[in-house]
Scaffold this motif. Structure first.
Motif, PDB file in Angstrom:
ATOM      1  N   VAL A   1       0.873  -1.282  -0.019  1.00  0.00           N
ATOM      2  CA  VAL A   1      -0.077  -0.062  -0.115  1.00  0.00           C
ATOM      3  C   VAL A   1       0.820   1.276   0.078  1.00  0.00           C
ATOM      4  O   VAL A   1       1.674   1.163   1.059  1.00  0.00           O
ATOM      5  CB  VAL A   1      -0.992  -0.004   1.403  1.00  0.00           C
TER       6      VAL A   1
ATOM      7  N   ARG B   1       0.581   5.666  -1.071  1.00  0.00           N
ATOM      8  CA  ARG B   1      -0.189   6.487  -1.214  1.00  0.00           C
ATOM      9  C   ARG B   1      -0.448   6.906  -2.865  1.00  0.00           C
ATOM     10  O   ARG B   1      -1.759   7.045  -3.171  1.00  0.00           O
ATOM     11  CB  ARG B   1      -0.167   7.944  -0.522  1.00  0.00           C
ATOM     12  N   ALA B   2       0.635   6.692  -3.502  1.00  0.00           N
ATOM     13  CA  ALA B   2       0.240   6.911  -4.899  1.00  0.00           C
ATOM     14  C   ALA B   2       1.006   5.871  -5.469  1.00  0.00           C
ATOM     15  O   ALA B   2       2.417   5.669  -4.973  1.00  0.00           O
ATOM     16  CB  ALA B   2       0.428   8.157  -5.512  1.00  0.00           C
ATOM     17  N   HIS B   3       0.873   5.361  -6.851  1.00  0.00           N
ATOM     18  CA  HIS B   3       1.949   4.517  -7.225  1.00  0.00           C
ATOM     19  C   HIS B   3       3.018   5.011  -7.544  1.00  0.00           C
ATOM     20  O   HIS B   3       3.342   5.970  -7.966  1.00  0.00           O
ATOM     21  CB  HIS B   3       1.406   3.919  -8.841  1.00  0.00           C
TER      22      HIS B   3
ATOM     23  N   ASP C   1       5.146   5.589  -5.068  1.00  0.00           N
ATOM     24  CA  ASP C   1       5.728   6.154  -3.839  1.00  0.00           C
ATOM     25  C   ASP C   1       6.266   5.089  -2.835  1.00  0.00           C
ATOM     26  O   ASP C   1       5.973   4.042  -2.983  1.00  0.00           O
ATOM     27  CB  ASP C   1       4.419   6.968  -3.060  1.00  0.00           C
TER      28      ASP C   1
ATOM     29  N   ALA D   1       0.795   8.387   7.840  1.00  0.00           N
ATOM     30  CA  ALA D   1      -0.163   7.396   8.540  1.00  0.00           C
ATOM     31  C   ALA D   1       0.246   7.360   9.855  1.00  0.00           C
ATOM     32  O   ALA D   1       1.436   7.308  10.011  1.00  0.00           O
ATOM     33  CB  ALA D   1       0.111   6.123   7.789  1.00  0.00           C
TER      34      ALA D   1
ATOM     35  N   TYR E   1      -2.438   2.679  11.773  1.00  0.00           N
ATOM     36  CA  TYR E   1      -3.024   2.451  10.636  1.00  0.00           C
ATOM     37  C   TYR E   1      -2.091   1.460  10.049  1.00  0.00           C
ATOM     38  O   TYR E   1      -2.341   0.410   9.304  1.00  0.00           O
ATOM     39  CB  TYR E   1      -2.838   3.779   9.675  1.00  0.00           C
TER      40      TYR E   1
ATOM     41  N   VAL F   1      -2.707  -2.273   8.189  1.00  0.00           N
ATOM     42  CA  VAL F   1      -2.635  -2.770   6.965  1.00  0.00           C
ATOM     43  C   VAL F   1      -1.408  -3.705   6.770  1.00  0.00           C
ATOM     44  O   VAL F   1      -1.604  -4.629   5.954  1.00  0.00           O
ATOM     45  CB  VAL F   1      -2.175  -1.167   6.084  1.00  0.00           C
TER      46      VAL F   1
ATOM     47  N   ALA G   1      -3.431  -6.925   7.197  1.00  0.00           N
ATOM     48  CA  ALA G   1      -4.216  -7.218   6.044  1.00  0.00           C
ATOM     49  C   ALA G   1      -3.339  -7.872   5.006  1.00  0.00           C
ATOM     50  O   ALA G   1      -3.526  -8.690   4.075  1.00  0.00           O
ATOM     51  CB  ALA G   1      -4.984  -6.151   5.510  1.00  0.00           C
ATOM     52  N   LEU G   2      -2.169  -6.795   4.626  1.00  0.00           N
ATOM     53  CA  LEU G   2      -1.187  -7.394   3.661  1.00  0.00           C
ATOM     54  C   LEU G   2      -0.554  -8.640   3.590  1.00  0.00           C
ATOM     55  O   LEU G   2      -0.127  -9.252   2.890  1.00  0.00           O
ATOM     56  CB  LEU G   2      -0.230  -6.117   3.296  1.00  0.00           C
TER      57      LEU G   2
ATOM     58  N   ARG H   1      -2.851 -11.271   2.734  1.00  0.00           N
ATOM     59  CA  ARG H   1      -2.919 -11.403   1.222  1.00  0.00           C
ATOM     60  C   ARG H   1      -1.755 -12.021   0.731  1.00  0.00           C
ATOM     61  O   ARG H   1      -1.790 -12.672  -0.313  1.00  0.00           O
ATOM     62  CB  ARG H   1      -3.417  -9.712   0.822  1.00  0.00           C
TER      63      ARG H   1
END
Lengths: 288, 785
Positions: free
Chosen positions: A185, A187-189, A191, A261, A265, A269, A272-273, A276
């Protein structure tokens, strides 16, 4: 955004680079693509007096795959990402490269540069750790091999000595019947990751074996989650295991809060990751 | 050629010493060590400027702007925001200047810092300026109809707070300038990445007390403006020329990216407290809005941003009774002035979110609540007496077709099919949502633009020159199209020039979605005048009546006998009889003169009595009211409920800017605007800490969306030409950006509907989205932000 004065060298051989580095003592810094160091110098946050550029040193950018995979420290991210051989031999690495900055950055940035820079959120150190890579360091005193597990020493810190050059990254052959997963994850691809998770696992008779799980962005360095690895050893990958893993990861990581973050948070994450990444790894391992 | 490439000889480079503190008393500024550094040519502190360190102008005074404050070029007693300039270093290059900057000794005594907008207006708040009471610079209220009466009897009254946060335009090219002072001619030339060359020339002339004719301001190619370069009289704009004059050397300052975060203006923070009154059918009876406008530490641009916001109230809806008021509030932060959208996204966000609130309250869907309130096609022009735009025009929606627009949007979306997909995704961690919003935008702001059109006698080139500028809007193409079509010239023969006070004497600039309205109409009028003269001269040359002539592809011919014709080039040549036949092709014509009868070409006067030579004209356009563009946008988003990540899967725009001159260029404007809106919805937030320091002042930390984050935009055009200008055009520069936060918020809300999430502030980052989900209460009640 201009750096203070510094001496610049672009040696033609590794020996010359090593001796320049030794002579510079703690004032020297290696330039291996410059995608992190040069901005830091422009911001005057890094002020090396001597800059030794490795771009002319021959033999540092090789890619060899005979059993183990050996990648020269100066191999560029873009070349790694697009290498068909590496895509089949170390697919987690080539997948992770997609998340490293943008094409222009990947065309300059190097695998060794990123690993030696040791950004706690960067992809290359995470993958080196997750895949159990060995890091080869050279100095005027000789060469040594450092296991990925013992290489990262804190934020932007490694066990490399002032006079050591990281020359090669050696990835062991993937175990038979193994699968991998990589999730990030940002914030923008492109980064830096807020959090990234990398997992490798073998599945035998429906049971997980040899699980390696590492997280970036959730501590001061990329971190293997030993508690999770041992908890999953021999376990079936079912709903119960998935739920349990999340909790283990959440407890195991110790992220900091920053402007992007909160620690909380990042913990959520990371959990969660991790799930996955294990989902993908087991699915692949089963599919062969 | 960008400003950094301007080829002057041996320019010196400037670095500014900026305040590290957001609010502090200056005890001392030690410059001696910096002056002694190698390569340093001069260092200027406030005392070195003498009487030229005078207050920078208040560009927009207003009777209700009761406490205006502007800054000095170099701070003297106090600094009021982190980044305020304290000294200027001029050196042989930027490296040397930055080395010297490290030797400046600042002794600053920190003072209490005001950052939070609400805290700033609380009783007993710390003050940004201690020579006034509180932090409010002014309060402007406008009323339409009778809002009190509307609220008295309304069955549905909702009251909520809506917030958009601080962001910045962040053009790819930062600001920058090169100043050259020609002492012999007493002439200042300033190449500057600005959107406003003529206003800057006037401002500098006033500031320095020299005639405008001694100043030339040139905007070379400019890599994006988006408003941040539309402000003028930044302190650097008076300091850099001053150094050039003092040192008799060209002096250059190119803002670097880190500097840009505190040297160039920001925008966006507003807090709106809204009350909306409606019937049980969702028909809005009245709206009350009182909002706080953050201006930063000074108000050089007056309260214009708030006035623009206020002027949009009511939007595309009838809403007959309105109270809108706002207070300008000082904080110890960078000054806020317009950024693309310029206060409009705020009112759009407020209005559209409030309408969604009404729809929810009365149990109708978002499309239906809009239909119940739209101004109908037959109701134009729709007046809001009592409400004026920032230009001072009474708000009168000139034209539009809001029902048709919404229908086009609904049809394109295929909402029922989406609802099926949404339901199918319902059980997963990737939820889907659809949101929509409408907007209107006052465009084509005043006061005027002008244009000069000439057919060059030698080459036949049609040269169009105007006073406004271009930062990537393709004005060269758009204006060439207008000139070619009106004049009857071949498009390939048209050349357009702008952005240079020496090229055209009058002008305002490019901002506020005004280029096509003001500028293209001025070009149109000038081309028409040239056309009329060309016909008059050609009629004489061809010995026919003007009414029998037609112009096409640069040739005037007699209707029905195309062999009898002259080209614009030939007419241009004939119109300026030189006496001399050095142009062999044209010798005969040159000797003619348009006044001479063809058969007596060596006799008689060459020009009609007192006629001007040349095929040229200057004309102006001055709009008499705003043209109101409009649009309806919708997005389909996917929200990852485990990571909080939101992705826009689909984005649909129905757009109406009146007559479209060039569809490709308009599409580009709209898509670019949407991209900036996506930034303002999910990524961009300038995060000040309580000490007044920006926490993310680099492009590593301030998140702008990349191509990977901006969705493909499906664009549909609707054309309702405005009756207010000959071309029927409305502005299009900002519209794309305006509704995106409202659209995205609605889509997120829809995706998270099972959690009863309500969104009343933007932007939202993944963590905030997760927090909203976590705060939800499945047993009922709203999780609000």
């Amino acid at each position: 955004m201009k750096p203070p004065p510094f001496d610049y060298h672009a040696p033609d051989s590794l020996d010359e680079a090593k001796s320049l580095l030794r002579d510079a003592g703690d004032e020297g810094k290696l330039l291996a693509g410059g995608q992190s160091l040069v901005p830091l110098m422009n911001l005057r946050l890094a002020r090396p007096a001597v800059l030794i550029d490795l771009r002319r040193v021959p033999g540092l950018d090789g890619i060899e795959a005979n059993g183990e995979v050996r990648i020269g420290a100066m191999a560029r991210h873009g070349r790694i990402q697009h290498s068909a051989e590496l895509q089949s031999r170390v697919p987690m690495l080539t997948e992770a490269m997609r998340h490293v900055g943008h094409p222009a950055i990947r065309n300059r940035g190097t695998l060794g540069g990123s690993i030696a820079h040791a950004d706690p959120s960067a992809e290359a150190p995470l993958v080196a750790l997750a895949l159990g890579a060995e890091l080869i360091a050279a100095s005027s005193g000789g060469n040594r091999s450092i296991p990925g597990d013992g290489f990262f020493d804190g934020p932007f810190m490694t066990v490399l000595a002032d006079d050591e050059v990281l020359t090669e990254i050696v990835f062991p052959a993937a175990p038979a019947g193994s699968g991998w997963g990589f999730h990030e994850v940002a914030r923008a691809h492109g980064d830096f990751a807020l959090v990234a998770a990398a997992a490798v696992a073998v599945v035998e008779d429906g049971r997980l074996r040899d699980v390696r799980l590492a997280i970036a962005g959730a501590a001061d360095r990329p971190t293997r989650i030993g508690a999770a690895e041992s908890a999953l050893e021999g376990a079936a990958w079912d709903e119960k295991a998935r739920a349990h893993l999340g909790g283990v990861v959440r407890d195991a990581v110790s992220p900091a809060s920053d402007s992007h973050a909160s620690a909380d948070y990042r913990k959520s994450v990371a959990a969660a990751l991790a799930v996955r990444a294990l989902d993908d790894a087991t699915r692949q391992a089963i599919a062969g | 050629m960008y400003v950094d490439d301007v080829p002057v000889r041996d320019p010196l480079e400037v670095v500014f010493v900026r305040s590290p503190h957001a609010h502090a008393r200056i005890r001392s500024v030690g410059l001696d060590a910096a002056r002694a550094m190698p390569g340093v040519v001069a260092v200027y502190g406030a005392a070195d400027l003498g009487e030229l360190n005078r207050w920078l102008p208040l560009l927009f005074p207003h009777p209700h702007l009761t406490e205006p404050r502007t800054q000095l070029p170099l701070a003297t007693d106090k600094v009021f925001y982190a980044g305020q300039i304290i000294a200027m270093i001029v050196a042989v290059d930027r490296y040397a200047a930055e080395d010297a900057r490290e030797r400046v000794e600042l002794d600053l005594e920190p003072l209490p810092v005001v950052v939070d907008l609400e805290a700033a207006v609380a009783d007993g708040a710390d003050q940004v300026h201690d020579d006034m009471a509180g932090n409010v610079s002014g309060h402007i209220v406008q009323t339409v109809g009778d809002p009190d009466a509307a609220f008295r009897d309304a069955p549905v009254i909702l009251k909520h707070r809506y917030i958009l946060e601080r962001s910045a335009a962040m053009p790819m090219e930062t600001r920058g300038m090169v100043a050259e002072w020609d002492a012999r001619q007493e002439q200042l030339t300033l190449w500057n990445a600005t959107q406003v060359v003529h206003p800057l020339r006037a401002g500098l002339a006033q500031f320095y007390g020299i005639p405008e004719s001694r100043i030339r301001v040139v905007a070379p190619d400019t890599g994006g403006g988006f408003g941040v370069k539309g402000f003028f009289m930044y302190p650097e704009e008076v300091l850099v020329p001053l150094a050039a004059r003092d040192l008799r050397r060209p002096v250059k300052w190119i803002e670097d990216r880190v500097e840009h975060f505190t040297a160039s203006h920001h925008e966006r923070t507003q807090i709106h407290d809204i009350e909306i009154a409606a019937t049980e059918d969702g028909v809005v009876l009245g709206l009350r809005d009182e909002f706080l406008l953050e201006t930063g530490a000074f108000v050089p641009y007056g309260l214009e941003l708030g006035r623009i916001t206020a002027g949009q109230v009511g939007a595309a809806y009838r809403i007959p009774n309105i109270h809108v008021g706002f207070r300008g509030v000082y904080t110890n932060t960078v000054v806020c002035t317009p950024y693309r959208g310029a206060g409009r996204p705020h009112m759009c966000f407020v209005t559209e979110r409030a309408l969604d609130d009404v729809a929810r309250a009365v149990g109708i869907d978002p499309f239906e609540v809009r239909r119940r309130n739209f101004v109908g096609d037959h109701e134009f022009p729709y007046r809001r007496d009592g409400l004026v735009t920032a230009d001072g025009y009474t708000v009168i929606l000139d034209s539009g077709s809001y029902f048709e627009q919404l229908k086009m949007l609904e049809d394109a979306l295929d909402v029922p099919a989406f609802r099926d997909r949404q339901a199918a995704a319902g059980g997963t961690s990737k939820l889907l949502g659809l949101g929509m919003a409408c907007y209107v935008e006052s465009t084509g702001g005043g006061p005027y633009e002008g244009a000069h059109v000439v057919v060059e006698p030698g080459s036949g080139t049609v040269r169009v020159t105007t006073g406004f500028t271009d930062q990537g809007q393709s004005h060269k193409t758009t204006l060439a199209q207008v000139a070619a079509e009106r004049l009857g010239a071949d498009l390939a023969d048209v050349v357009v020039e702008f952005g240079d006070t020496a090229a055209f004497r009058w002008g305002i600039g490019t901002y506020a979605s005004r280029g096509a309205v003001q500028g293209a109409n001025a070009v149109d009028r000038a081309a028409e005048t040239v056309r009329a003269k060309a016909l008059r001269l050609a009629a004489n040359m061809l010995e026919v009546a003007e009414a029998d002539l037609t112009i096409e592809d640069g040739r005037v011919s007699v209707k029905g006998s195309p062999d009898s014709s002259v080209t614009l080039r030939q007419i241009a040549k004939a119109s300026k009889p030189d006496r001399y036949g050095f142009d062999t092709d044209q010798a005969a014509l040159a000797a003619f003169g348009p006044a001479r009868p063809r058969e007596l070409s060596d006799q008689g006067p060459a020009l009609p009595g007192n006629d001007a030579p040349g095929l040229e004209a200057s004309e102006f356009f001055s709009s008499q009211n705003a043209t109101w563009s409009s649009g309806s946008h919708a997005a389909i988003v996917e929200v990852d409920t485990e990571t909080g990540e939101a992705r826009i899967l689909r984005y649909v725009v129905v757009h109406d800017c009146g007559k479209v001159i060039n569809p490709l260029i308009v599409d580009g404007q709209v898509i670019g605007g949407v991209a900036q809106g996506v930034g303002g919805s999910l990524y961009e937030r300038l995060a000040y800490d309580p000490q007044g320091q920006i926490q993310n002042a680099s492009l590593m930390d301030f998140l702008m969306p990349y191509a990977t984050e901006v969705p493909g935009v499906e664009l549909l055009h609707l054309e309702t030409p405005t009756p207010l200008n000959a071309l029927g055009v409305k502005g299009t520069g900002e519209g794309g950006a305006i509704p995106v936060p409202a659209v995205t918020a609605a889509a997120l809300e829809d995706a998270l509907s099972q959690f009863d999430v309500i969104i009343r502030r933007m932007p939202l980052d993944p963590e905030e989205i997760l927090d909203l989900i976590a705060a939800s209460n499945p047993q009922g009640g709203e999780a609000e932000t």
